[in-house]
Motif scaffolding. Structure first.
Motif, PDB file in Angstrom:
ATOM      1  N   PHE A  47      14.292  42.038  -8.182  1.00  0.00           N
ATOM      2  CA  PHE A  47      14.092  43.256  -7.326  1.00  0.00           C
ATOM      3  C   PHE A  47      14.951  44.227  -7.121  1.00  0.00           C
ATOM      4  N   TYR A  84      11.258  46.550  -9.142  1.00  0.00           N
ATOM      5  CA  TYR A  84      10.841  45.216 -10.332  1.00  0.00           C
ATOM      6  C   TYR A  84      10.466  46.098 -11.521  1.00  0.00           C
ATOM      7  N   CYS A 125      10.230  47.024   2.491  1.00  0.00           N
ATOM      8  CA  CYS A 125      10.684  45.565   2.860  1.00  0.00           C
ATOM      9  C   CYS A 125      11.300  45.827   4.157  1.00  0.00           C
ATOM     10  N   LEU A 132       4.946  36.222  -8.513  1.00  0.00           N
ATOM     11  CA  LEU A 132       5.358  37.437  -9.444  1.00  0.00           C
ATOM     12  C   LEU A 132       5.329  37.746 -10.974  1.00  0.00           C
ATOM     13  N   TYR A 165      13.610  38.625  -2.607  1.00  0.00           N
ATOM     14  CA  TYR A 165      13.766  39.709  -3.604  1.00  0.00           C
ATOM     15  C   TYR A 165      14.359  40.268  -4.222  1.00  0.00           C
ATOM     16  N   ASP A 166      15.662  39.900  -4.141  1.00  0.00           N
ATOM     17  CA  ASP A 166      17.285  40.300  -4.630  1.00  0.00           C
ATOM     18  C   ASP A 166      16.742  38.998  -6.357  1.00  0.00           C
ATOM     19  N   ALA A 172       6.719  32.504  -4.352  1.00  0.00           N
ATOM     20  CA  ALA A 172       6.925  34.053  -4.610  1.00  0.00           C
ATOM     21  C   ALA A 172       7.040  34.523  -5.888  1.00  0.00           C
ATOM     22  N   THR A 176      13.811  37.653   3.379  1.00  0.00           N
ATOM     23  CA  THR A 176      12.878  38.423   2.166  1.00  0.00           C
ATOM     24  C   THR A 176      14.153  39.159   1.068  1.00  0.00           C
TER      25      THR A 176
END
Length: 166
Positions: free
Chosen positions: A141, A164, A125, A106, A136-137, A102, A132
């Motif tokens: 994001f 993001y 999401c 990104l 992302y955190d 991931a 997930t």
């Protein structure tokens, strides 16, 4: 150490491979979150070969295959719109998670955005997809909104919108 390769899916066979992997990942990952009936419906509507092909040909989506070493480990679907990049799909096989794919995806998307003059990446999401959301955190994001979208057949997507900013 694994080498990561991200390549644009150009051929029908590559799109078929993505659809096949989508079915595997979705049944494994999302059935406990949204149930088998909704997974079956969403795979057919959004992740099947005909759905992906239509998104590419009619809606301007791009699909990329993610390889870890030489293993087809995941995929992502993107769609540039209004000065931003919509990350429609980013899915990684269960046995390939934890390999920083991931993060590599990104980084790839950040460079793509810079090259195209796009200022942010956004995605949706499921609100109950805790692992997930944590990824992302960790990637930077931020939850910027939420939405409930009726997707037909009595199903809804109950999502956070994450952004993001480059």
């Amino acid at each position: 150490m694994n080498t990561v390769n991200i390549s644009l899916a150009k051929s029908d066979s590559q799109v078929y491979e993505i659809a096949s992997l989508a079915e595997e990942i979705w049944h494994e990952h999302f059935t406990p979150i949204i149930g088998e009936a909704q997974v079956n419906y969403m795979v057919e509507k959004f992740q099947s070969y005909p759905a992906l092909k239509s998104q590419i040909e009619q809606d301007g989506y791009e699909y990329y295959q993610l390889f870890s070493s030489h293993t087809f480990a995941g995929y992502m679907g993107i769609h540039p719109k209004d000065g931003a990049l919509f990350l429609s799909k980013l899915y990684i096989k269960k046995d390939c998670r934890g390999q920083h794919l991931a993060t590599e995806a990104l980084n790839f998307l950040i460079e793509l955005c810079k090259n195209r003059g796009l200022k942010k990446i956004w995605l949706t999401c499921n609100k109950h997809n805790d692992n997930t959301l944590a990824v992302y955190d960790h990637l930077g994001f931020v939850i910027t909104d939420e939405q409930v979208a009726d997707i037909g057949n009595g199903f809804v997507m109950d999502d956070y919108i994450l952004t993001y900013t480059l």
